[in-house]
Motif scaffolding. Structure first.
Motif, PDB file in Angstrom:
ATOM      1  N   GLN A 188     -15.894 -30.910 -15.979  1.00  0.00           N
ATOM      2  CA  GLN A 188     -16.125 -32.231 -15.398  1.00  0.00           C
ATOM      3  C   GLN A 188     -15.074 -32.626 -14.373  1.00  0.00           C
ATOM      4  OE1 GLN A 188     -18.883 -33.379 -15.782  1.00  0.00           O
ATOM      5  NE2 GLN A 188     -19.526 -33.891 -17.854  1.00  0.00           N
ATOM      6  N   GLU A 189     -14.070 -31.812 -14.179  1.00  0.00           N
ATOM      7  CA  GLU A 189     -12.971 -32.144 -13.271  1.00  0.00           C
ATOM      8  C   GLU A 189     -13.472 -32.635 -11.923  1.00  0.00           C
ATOM      9  OE1 GLU A 189      -9.281 -32.878 -12.053  1.00  0.00           O
ATOM     10  OE2 GLU A 189      -9.389 -31.670 -13.867  1.00  0.00           O
ATOM     11  N   GLY A 190     -14.483 -31.999 -11.368  1.00  0.00           N
ATOM     12  CA  GLY A 190     -14.982 -32.391 -10.050  1.00  0.00           C
ATOM     13  C   GLY A 190     -16.266 -33.192 -10.091  1.00  0.00           C
ATOM     14  N   ARG A 240      -9.662 -37.280 -12.715  1.00  0.00           N
ATOM     15  CA  ARG A 240      -8.587 -36.308 -12.947  1.00  0.00           C
ATOM     16  C   ARG A 240      -8.427 -36.093 -14.455  1.00  0.00           C
ATOM     17  NH1 ARG A 240      -7.212 -39.631  -8.818  1.00  0.00           N
ATOM     18  NH2 ARG A 240      -6.525 -41.213 -10.311  1.00  0.00           N
ATOM     19  N   MET A 241      -8.341 -34.832 -14.865  1.00  0.00           N
ATOM     20  CA  MET A 241      -8.238 -34.475 -16.279  1.00  0.00           C
ATOM     21  C   MET A 241      -6.818 -34.005 -16.616  1.00  0.00           C
ATOM     22  SD  MET A 241     -11.220 -34.981 -17.580  1.00  0.00           S
ATOM     23  CE  MET A 241     -12.975 -34.971 -17.254  1.00  0.00           C
ATOM     24  N   HIS A 242      -6.334 -34.382 -17.784  1.00  0.00           N
ATOM     25  CA  HIS A 242      -5.013 -33.965 -18.247  1.00  0.00           C
ATOM     26  C   HIS A 242      -5.104 -33.640 -19.744  1.00  0.00           C
ATOM     27  CE1 HIS A 242      -3.719 -36.101 -14.558  1.00  0.00           C
ATOM     28  NE2 HIS A 242      -4.429 -37.120 -15.013  1.00  0.00           N
ATOM     29  N   SER A 267     -17.619 -40.715 -24.663  1.00  0.00           N
ATOM     30  CA  SER A 267     -18.825 -41.471 -24.342  1.00  0.00           C
ATOM     31  C   SER A 267     -18.624 -42.320 -23.093  1.00  0.00           C
ATOM     32  CB  SER A 267     -19.197 -42.364 -25.527  1.00  0.00           C
ATOM     33  OG  SER A 267     -20.305 -43.170 -25.229  1.00  0.00           O
ATOM     34  N   MET A 268     -17.440 -42.934 -22.965  1.00  0.00           N
ATOM     35  CA  MET A 268     -17.145 -43.721 -21.766  1.00  0.00           C
ATOM     36  C   MET A 268     -17.171 -42.837 -20.524  1.00  0.00           C
ATOM     37  SD  MET A 268     -14.025 -46.162 -23.064  1.00  0.00           S
ATOM     38  CE  MET A 268     -14.190 -47.251 -24.482  1.00  0.00           C
ATOM     39  N   LEU A 269     -16.536 -41.664 -20.614  1.00  0.00           N
ATOM     40  CA  LEU A 269     -16.501 -40.760 -19.466  1.00  0.00           C
ATOM     41  C   LEU A 269     -17.908 -40.326 -19.065  1.00  0.00           C
ATOM     42  CD1 LEU A 269     -14.982 -38.930 -17.448  1.00  0.00           C
ATOM     43  CD2 LEU A 269     -14.930 -37.184 -19.241  1.00  0.00           C
ATOM     44  N   ARG A 270     -18.702 -39.897 -20.028  1.00  0.00           N
ATOM     45  CA  ARG A 270     -20.054 -39.448 -19.723  1.00  0.00           C
ATOM     46  C   ARG A 270     -20.901 -40.576 -19.141  1.00  0.00           C
ATOM     47  NH1 ARG A 270     -21.018 -36.036 -25.361  1.00  0.00           N
ATOM     48  NH2 ARG A 270     -20.486 -33.956 -24.561  1.00  0.00           N
ATOM     49  N   THR A 271     -20.690 -41.789 -19.643  1.00  0.00           N
ATOM     50  CA  THR A 271     -21.424 -42.939 -19.118  1.00  0.00           C
ATOM     51  C   THR A 271     -21.060 -43.192 -17.655  1.00  0.00           C
ATOM     52  OG1 THR A 271     -21.608 -43.993 -21.292  1.00  0.00           O
ATOM     53  CG2 THR A 271     -21.747 -45.439 -19.369  1.00  0.00           C
ATOM     54  N   LEU A 272     -19.769 -43.154 -17.348  1.00  0.00           N
ATOM     55  CA  LEU A 272     -19.328 -43.388 -15.967  1.00  0.00           C
ATOM     56  C   LEU A 272     -19.822 -42.284 -15.030  1.00  0.00           C
ATOM     57  CD1 LEU A 272     -15.692 -44.642 -16.670  1.00  0.00           C
ATOM     58  CD2 LEU A 272     -17.643 -46.010 -15.878  1.00  0.00           C
ATOM     59  N   ILE A 273     -19.868 -41.063 -15.522  1.00  0.00           N
ATOM     60  CA  ILE A 273     -20.394 -39.964 -14.708  1.00  0.00           C
ATOM     61  C   ILE A 273     -21.876 -40.178 -14.429  1.00  0.00           C
ATOM     62  CG2 ILE A 273     -20.947 -37.491 -14.719  1.00  0.00           C
ATOM     63  CD1 ILE A 273     -18.271 -37.023 -16.131  1.00  0.00           C
ATOM     64  N   ASP A 274     -22.634 -40.593 -15.452  1.00  0.00           N
ATOM     65  CA  ASP A 274     -24.059 -40.862 -15.249  1.00  0.00           C
ATOM     66  C   ASP A 274     -24.275 -41.978 -14.233  1.00  0.00           C
ATOM     67  OD1 ASP A 274     -24.912 -38.923 -16.968  1.00  0.00           O
ATOM     68  OD2 ASP A 274     -25.456 -40.280 -18.612  1.00  0.00           O
ATOM     69  N   GLU A 275     -23.346 -42.922 -14.193  1.00  0.00           N
ATOM     70  CA  GLU A 275     -23.465 -44.046 -13.263  1.00  0.00           C
ATOM     71  C   GLU A 275     -22.911 -43.724 -11.881  1.00  0.00           C
ATOM     72  OE1 GLU A 275     -22.913 -47.460 -16.767  1.00  0.00           O
ATOM     73  OE2 GLU A 275     -21.367 -47.165 -15.250  1.00  0.00           O
ATOM     74  N   GLN A 276     -22.378 -42.496 -11.709  1.00  0.00           N
ATOM     75  CA  GLN A 276     -21.739 -42.111 -10.454  1.00  0.00           C
ATOM     76  C   GLN A 276     -20.678 -43.132 -10.054  1.00  0.00           C
ATOM     77  OE1 GLN A 276     -22.213 -39.066  -8.368  1.00  0.00           O
ATOM     78  NE2 GLN A 276     -22.644 -38.695 -10.539  1.00  0.00           N
ATOM     79  N   TYR A 277     -19.847 -43.439 -11.023  1.00  0.00           N
ATOM     80  CA  TYR A 277     -18.762 -44.406 -10.859  1.00  0.00           C
ATOM     81  C   TYR A 277     -17.897 -44.046  -9.648  1.00  0.00           C
ATOM     82  CZ  TYR A 277     -14.271 -46.613 -12.188  1.00  0.00           C
ATOM     83  OH  TYR A 277     -13.092 -47.322 -12.225  1.00  0.00           O
ATOM     84  N   GLY A 329     -14.865 -45.447  -8.792  1.00  0.00           N
ATOM     85  CA  GLY A 329     -13.441 -45.736  -8.890  1.00  0.00           C
ATOM     86  C   GLY A 329     -12.628 -44.525  -9.335  1.00  0.00           C
ATOM     87  N   GLU A 330     -11.411 -44.794  -9.814  1.00  0.00           N
ATOM     88  CA  GLU A 330     -10.508 -43.730 -10.264  1.00  0.00           C
ATOM     89  C   GLU A 330     -10.495 -43.656 -11.789  1.00  0.00           C
ATOM     90  OE1 GLU A 330      -6.598 -44.071  -8.656  1.00  0.00           O
ATOM     91  OE2 GLU A 330      -7.307 -44.594  -6.642  1.00  0.00           O
ATOM     92  N   ILE A 331     -10.552 -42.427 -12.314  1.00  0.00           N
ATOM     93  CA  ILE A 331     -10.466 -42.202 -13.754  1.00  0.00           C
ATOM     94  C   ILE A 331      -9.418 -41.129 -14.024  1.00  0.00           C
ATOM     95  CG2 ILE A 331     -11.671 -41.616 -15.886  1.00  0.00           C
ATOM     96  CD1 ILE A 331     -14.301 -42.048 -14.456  1.00  0.00           C
ATOM     97  N   ASP A 332      -8.487 -41.432 -14.918  1.00  0.00           N
ATOM     98  CA  ASP A 332      -7.586 -40.418 -15.458  1.00  0.00           C
ATOM     99  C   ASP A 332      -7.886 -40.281 -16.942  1.00  0.00           C
ATOM    100  OD1 ASP A 332      -5.238 -39.409 -13.556  1.00  0.00           O
ATOM    101  OD2 ASP A 332      -5.742 -41.468 -13.010  1.00  0.00           O
ATOM    102  N   PHE A 333      -8.188 -39.064 -17.355  1.00  0.00           N
ATOM    103  CA  PHE A 333      -8.520 -38.786 -18.749  1.00  0.00           C
ATOM    104  C   PHE A 333      -7.397 -37.922 -19.331  1.00  0.00           C
ATOM    105  CE2 PHE A 333     -12.235 -38.498 -21.734  1.00  0.00           C
ATOM    106  CZ  PHE A 333     -11.591 -37.798 -22.746  1.00  0.00           C
ATOM    107  N   ILE A 334      -6.674 -38.472 -20.317  1.00  0.00           N
ATOM    108  CA  ILE A 334      -5.557 -37.757 -20.956  1.00  0.00           C
ATOM    109  C   ILE A 334      -5.933 -37.513 -22.410  1.00  0.00           C
ATOM    110  CG2 ILE A 334      -3.096 -37.752 -21.475  1.00  0.00           C
ATOM    111  CD1 ILE A 334      -2.762 -39.936 -19.338  1.00  0.00           C
ATOM    112  N   HIS A 335      -5.962 -36.249 -22.813  1.00  0.00           N
ATOM    113  CA  HIS A 335      -6.299 -35.922 -24.197  1.00  0.00           C
ATOM    114  C   HIS A 335      -5.197 -35.079 -24.819  1.00  0.00           C
ATOM    115  CE1 HIS A 335      -8.524 -35.180 -27.802  1.00  0.00           C
ATOM    116  NE2 HIS A 335      -8.502 -33.879 -27.616  1.00  0.00           N
ATOM    117  N   TYR A 336      -4.769 -35.489 -26.032  1.00  0.00           N
ATOM    118  CA  TYR A 336      -3.734 -34.789 -26.780  1.00  0.00           C
ATOM    119  C   TYR A 336      -4.353 -34.067 -27.971  1.00  0.00           C
ATOM    120  CZ  TYR A 336      -0.439 -37.819 -24.285  1.00  0.00           C
ATOM    121  OH  TYR A 336       0.270 -38.477 -23.313  1.00  0.00           O
TER     122      TYR A 336
END
Length: 344
Positions: A181-183, A189-191, A146-156, A158-165
């Motif tokens: 969503q990588e670009g 940046r996605m990990h 939800s945070m990621l999608r919100t920041l994308i909607d806001e055309q954030y 800054g820098e975001i690193d998303f790490i999912h295990y």
């Protein structure tokens, strides 16, 4: 209008077409059900006009009537806080859980859901930081998604690193979207780390390699207790604990020590007793044939609060041990240490 709908009032007439329109609480209708993995279910819920929205990362009480009883859990909506329309809930299915198993096996489009209070301090700050790190594991992905999608909607900007295990690519709840969503933003940046396909669980070296500047970011972590403990230890050691924000989606059940099993659990009002097996008091009450009030099973909603009249318990969220006297406890997050008496 009353004459047109006689002998019933207009609310009864409206209810035939839209049962959510006249509800005296926040309710919604299931509009879609998906099964992204074998062990999960995703539901879209269209809320009525009483829904007031949420902030990305928060959770909401989600309840359904099953066999004449209302079952509640806390789930984080996964969509952007700016999105209109249906709410999206993605849940891991607990084979022993009533609500998620019902949703996976029996829920249908059109079923009603009761939406309770929106709560939680795990959310993006109103003034967006310049760097954000989002870390999740398993179904803990939903609030940070939800945070990621919100920041994308806001055309954030800054820098975001998303790490999912997760265990494998087939277990990843949002693998396709994360890849797409990588670009979506210049600084995103996605990990994805698959722990049964050569990846390793969270550690300091890995974080430093993936996000060299994490010391200067605001980091949001949601997942099981092991992930939260590992990130908390690292940030404490680095002296940057104020930059770490965490949310748990489950409880760690510590290995029972010599004083944590044995003895009995006395359910005074029900005049029943059972041997203490070390599980939570809620689980042991259910095994004894009782049906105490409960909701989230995570210590969030307080529906399971009751009075302990004697004995000591361990809080599974904090490890704290209670006094031996009378006090109110939450039985879903309390494990008995020896003999305990409850007013149930």
């Amino acid at each position: 209008m009353h004459r047109l709908t006689y002998p019933h009032g207009p609310d009864r007439f409206i209810e035939l077409f839209d049962p959510t329109a006249v509800a005296d609480e926040t309710v919604g209708t299931i509009s879609a059900i998906e099964h992204p993995t074998e062990r999960s279910v995703r539901v879209s819920v269209r809320p009525n006009s009483r829904w007031n929205g949420f902030v990305a990362g928060q959770y909401v009480e989600f309840a359904m009537e099953i066999d004449g009883r209302r079952h509640r859990r806390m789930f984080s909506p996964a969509q952007s806080q700016h999105a209109n329309g249906a709410l999206e809930f993605t849940m891991s299915v607990n084979p022993d859980g009533v609500l998620t198993r019902h949703i996976q096996q029996s829920a249908r489009v059109g079923d009603l859901v009761v939406l309770g209070d929106v709560s939680g301090d795990f959310h993006l700050p109103q003034a967006r930081p310049e760097r954000v790190v989002l870390i999740s594991a398993g179904s803990g992905i939903t609030p940070v998604m939800s945070m990621l999608r919100t920041l994308i909607d806001e055309q954030y900007g800054g820098e975001i690193d998303f790490i999912h295990y997760c265990r494998s690519a087939s277990d990843a709840l949002y693998a396709a979207e994360l890849e797409q969503q990588e670009g979506a933003l210049p600084g995103l940046r996605m990990h994805c780390v698959y722990t049964r396909e050569g990846g390793v669980h969270f550690n300091a070296e890995q974080l430093a390699q993936l996000v060299p500047n994490y010391h200067h970011a605001q980091t949001f972590v949601c997942g099981p207790a092991a992930l939260l403990e590992a990130t908390r230890t690292l940030f404490d050691e680095q002296g940057i604990s104020e930059r770490l924000h965490q949310e748990a989606f489950g409880l760690a059940t510590p290995a029972a020590g010599e004083d944590e099993t044995g003895g009995e659990i006395h359910f005074k009002r029900s005049d029943r007793s059972a041997d203490n097996n070390g599980q939570t008091l809620l689980e042991q009450a259910e095994q004894a044939g009782l049906n105490p009030e409960h909701g989230c099973r995570m210590g969030v909603c307080f529906a399971c609060s009751c009075t302990k009249t004697a004995g000591r318990v361990r809080d599974l969220r904090t490890g704290e041990i209670s006094s031996a006297g009378e006090e109110d406890i939450q039985i879903c997050v309390s494990a008995p240490l020896g003999t305990v008496s409850l007013d149930i």
